[in-house]
Design an enzyme around this catalytic site. Structure first.
Site, PDB file in Angstrom:
ATOM      1  N   VAL A   1       9.158   0.026  72.041  1.00 45.04           N
ATOM      2  CA  VAL A   1      10.043  -0.333  73.221  1.00 45.04           C
ATOM      3  C   VAL A   1      11.646  -0.143  72.528  1.00 45.04           C
ATOM      4  O   VAL A   1      12.562   0.365  73.618  1.00 45.04           O
ATOM      5  CB  VAL A   1       9.851  -1.643  73.925  1.00 45.04           C
ATOM      6  CG1 VAL A   1      10.912  -1.694  74.917  1.00 45.04           C
ATOM      7  CG2 VAL A   1       8.455  -1.716  74.102  1.00 45.04           C
ATOM      8  N   THR A   2      11.776  -0.342  71.304  1.00 45.91           N
ATOM      9  CA  THR A   2      13.182  -0.278  70.794  1.00 45.91           C
ATOM     10  C   THR A   2      13.840   1.203  71.115  1.00 45.91           C
ATOM     11  O   THR A   2      13.349   2.278  70.829  1.00 45.91           O
ATOM     12  CB  THR A   2      13.044  -0.795  69.539  1.00 45.91           C
ATOM     13  OG1 THR A   2      12.564  -1.781  69.479  1.00 45.91           O
ATOM     14  CG2 THR A   2      14.583  -0.496  68.787  1.00 45.91           C
TER      15      THR A   2
ATOM     16  N   HIS B   1      13.374   9.339  77.095  1.00 47.72           N
ATOM     17  CA  HIS B   1      13.634   7.930  78.063  1.00 47.72           C
ATOM     18  C   HIS B   1      15.209   8.004  77.637  1.00 47.72           C
ATOM     19  O   HIS B   1      15.705   7.283  76.831  1.00 47.72           O
ATOM     20  CB  HIS B   1      12.897   7.109  77.308  1.00 47.72           C
ATOM     21  CG  HIS B   1      13.488   5.676  77.827  1.00 47.72           C
ATOM     22  ND1 HIS B   1      13.559   5.495  79.323  1.00 47.72           N
ATOM     23  CD2 HIS B   1      13.938   4.409  77.462  1.00 47.72           C
ATOM     24  CE1 HIS B   1      14.026   4.196  79.532  1.00 47.72           C
ATOM     25  NE2 HIS B   1      14.434   3.831  78.549  1.00 47.72           N
TER      26      HIS B   1
ATOM     27  N   GLY C   1      14.162 -11.666  72.201  1.00 43.44           N
ATOM     28  CA  GLY C   1      15.296 -11.889  72.923  1.00 43.44           C
ATOM     29  C   GLY C   1      14.611 -11.748  74.499  1.00 43.44           C
ATOM     30  O   GLY C   1      13.724 -12.263  74.728  1.00 43.44           O
ATOM     31  N   LYS C   2      15.567 -11.252  75.347  1.00 39.26           N
ATOM     32  CA  LYS C   2      15.192 -11.442  76.824  1.00 39.26           C
ATOM     33  C   LYS C   2      13.899 -10.463  77.213  1.00 39.26           C
ATOM     34  O   LYS C   2      13.003 -10.987  77.966  1.00 39.26           O
ATOM     35  CB  LYS C   2      16.504 -11.195  77.539  1.00 39.26           C
ATOM     36  CG  LYS C   2      17.487 -11.881  77.657  1.00 39.26           C
ATOM     37  CD  LYS C   2      18.655 -11.635  78.809  1.00 39.26           C
ATOM     38  CE  LYS C   2      19.739 -12.629  78.980  1.00 39.26           C
ATOM     39  NZ  LYS C   2      20.920 -12.379  79.110  1.00 39.26           N
TER      40      LYS C   2
ATOM     41  N   ASP D   1      10.123 -13.595  66.064  1.00 41.47           N
ATOM     42  CA  ASP D   1      11.657 -13.350  65.789  1.00 41.47           C
ATOM     43  C   ASP D   1      12.072 -13.897  64.491  1.00 41.47           C
ATOM     44  O   ASP D   1      11.669 -14.919  64.026  1.00 41.47           O
ATOM     45  CB  ASP D   1      12.360 -13.876  66.919  1.00 41.47           C
ATOM     46  CG  ASP D   1      13.557 -12.906  67.407  1.00 41.47           C
ATOM     47  OD1 ASP D   1      13.769 -12.438  68.209  1.00 41.47           O
ATOM     48  OD2 ASP D   1      14.526 -13.224  66.402  1.00 41.47           O
TER      49      ASP D   1
ATOM     50  N   GLY E   1      11.632  -9.246  75.160  1.00 40.08           N
ATOM     51  CA  GLY E   1      10.376  -9.866  74.503  1.00 40.08           C
ATOM     52  C   GLY E   1       9.804 -11.007  75.082  1.00 40.08           C
ATOM     53  O   GLY E   1       8.878 -10.869  75.478  1.00 40.08           O
TER      54      GLY E   1
ATOM     55  N   ARG F   1      22.079  -1.291  73.983  1.00 38.99           N
ATOM     56  CA  ARG F   1      23.378  -0.530  74.248  1.00 38.99           C
ATOM     57  C   ARG F   1      24.170  -1.355  74.945  1.00 38.99           C
ATOM     58  O   ARG F   1      23.762  -2.192  75.869  1.00 38.99           O
ATOM     59  CB  ARG F   1      22.945   1.001  74.622  1.00 38.99           C
ATOM     60  CG  ARG F   1      22.502   0.952  76.169  1.00 38.99           C
ATOM     61  CD  ARG F   1      22.471   2.179  76.470  1.00 38.99           C
ATOM     62  NE  ARG F   1      21.466   2.185  77.716  1.00 38.99           N
ATOM     63  CZ  ARG F   1      21.456   3.015  78.785  1.00 38.99           C
ATOM     64  NH1 ARG F   1      22.656   4.149  78.555  1.00 38.99           N
ATOM     65  NH2 ARG F   1      20.777   3.146  79.910  1.00 38.99           N
TER      66      ARG F   1
END
Ligand code: LMR
Length: 326
Positions: free
Chosen positions: A115-116, A172, A8-9, A30, A11, A79
């Protein structure tokens, strides 16, 4: 070589940063294979103009990640405005688990960089699912919070961002703890240069700026992408950088069985060392509250997964009993 799971953006932008900074070749994976291949092709076409020698391969085939030094997990839902990162725990833990299974199979020597979101909870999920040593599984989130903290301090002081040194620990997320006591500009504590109300403003902006970007453009991209690149760089080049990184604690800071952002030395082996530090009573209290929030969600989300597994097992047993007796 590194792998980035999720094209996605974030990544894709992080793959491009890793390439243009000359950090590593990249496998961009992906499940939407065309997206991964298209992004890779697009990036390679930029190579002659900005002269990077690296290579990116887009794929949906996990066997391609074999030999990765670092596997960056970006895959998962983001989110929406009005949500907290913690709201994503259940949906994303399923995705992270399934990715980690493939990492264990095809890149068992790699370090896993999560990162997720919610990144602290997902780091713990990845640690448990992988069975890797804890130094090889870490999450980035506070690195990004720290960038934001530094930017707002610089803006308030009208000083160069380069000269600001600071640290954010804890979740975070909404309960993050930016450490004012440890924030300096060229070694001068900011507390001696800024008024209380200016500091309050900086803290508030640091905590809410992710949500603000999401409200405006639905997702954050450039910040996380740069943070991924510099964190990968710290590991691949063994730079032993000191960063706030989500790591599984086993007694440090008086906590166990939780992944939470704390300062670490990040190098070739992933987490080389956890740096314990003195916190003033207020920061200590906030850090404790942050830890409780993460623990609660981690518990709920791992418990829910167990419940689902045992429900499945029970229904398989029930159906095999039925077939048997039938
Ligand atoms: C960020 O802080 O930019 C990311 O964690 C994305 C988000 O949901 O805020």
């Amino acid at each position: 070589m590194i792998s980035i799971i999720g094209a996605g953006k974030v990544g894709s932008a992080s793959a491009f940063n890793v390439l243009r900074l000359g950090i590593s070749d990249v496998v961009l994976l992906d499940i939407a294979e065309e997206l991964a291949r298209g992004e890779a092709l697009d990036m390679m076409q930029a190579a002659p103009a900005i002269e990077f020698d690296g290579y990116v391969k887009g794929t949906s085939d996990f066997s391609e990640i074999g030999g990765s030094e670092v596997t960056v997990i970006v895959a998962g839902a983001g989110r929406k405005p009005g949500m907290t990162r913690l709201d994503l725990a259940n949906v994303n833990s399923r995705i992270v688990k399934s990715v980690v299974k493939e990492v264990v199979k095809f890149a068992p020597e790699s370090k896993i960089m999560v990162v997720t979101n919610p990144v602290d909870v997902m780091t713990y999920v990845a640690y448990k699912e992988s069975g890797f040593e804890r130094n090889r599984v870490f999450g980035i989130g506070n690195v990004l919070d720290t960038m934001r903290f530094r930017s707002y301090i610089a803006a308030e002081l009208n000083a160069s961002r380069e000269d600001i040194r600071a640290l954010v620990i804890g979740e975070h997320g909404d309960s993050m703890v930016p450490l004012v006591d440890y924030a300096t500009v060229s070694g001068i504590p900011i507390k001696t240069l800024l008024r209380k109300d200016q500091i309050e403003k900086i803290l508030s902006l640091t905590k809410t700026s992710g949500s603000e970007v999401i409200k405006l453009k639905r997702a954050t991209t450039y910040g996380p992408a740069v943070v991924i690149a510099i964190t990968v760089d710290a590991v691949l080049r063994g730079r032993n950088r000191v960063m706030g990184v989500s790591t599984v604690l086993q007694g440090e800071f008086g906590l166990s069985d939780i992944s939470i952002g704390v300062p670490v030395i990040l190098g070739k082996n992933g987490i080389e060392r956890i740096l314990e530090l003195e916190l003033n009573p207020q920061a200590k209290k906030q850090f404790g509250e942050s830890a409780s929030i993460i623990k609660d969600i981690t518990y709920k989300c791992t418990r829910q997964a167990q419940d689902q597994t045992s429900t499945r097992t029970r229904s398989v047993r029930a159906s095999s009993n039925f077939q048997h007796t039938g």
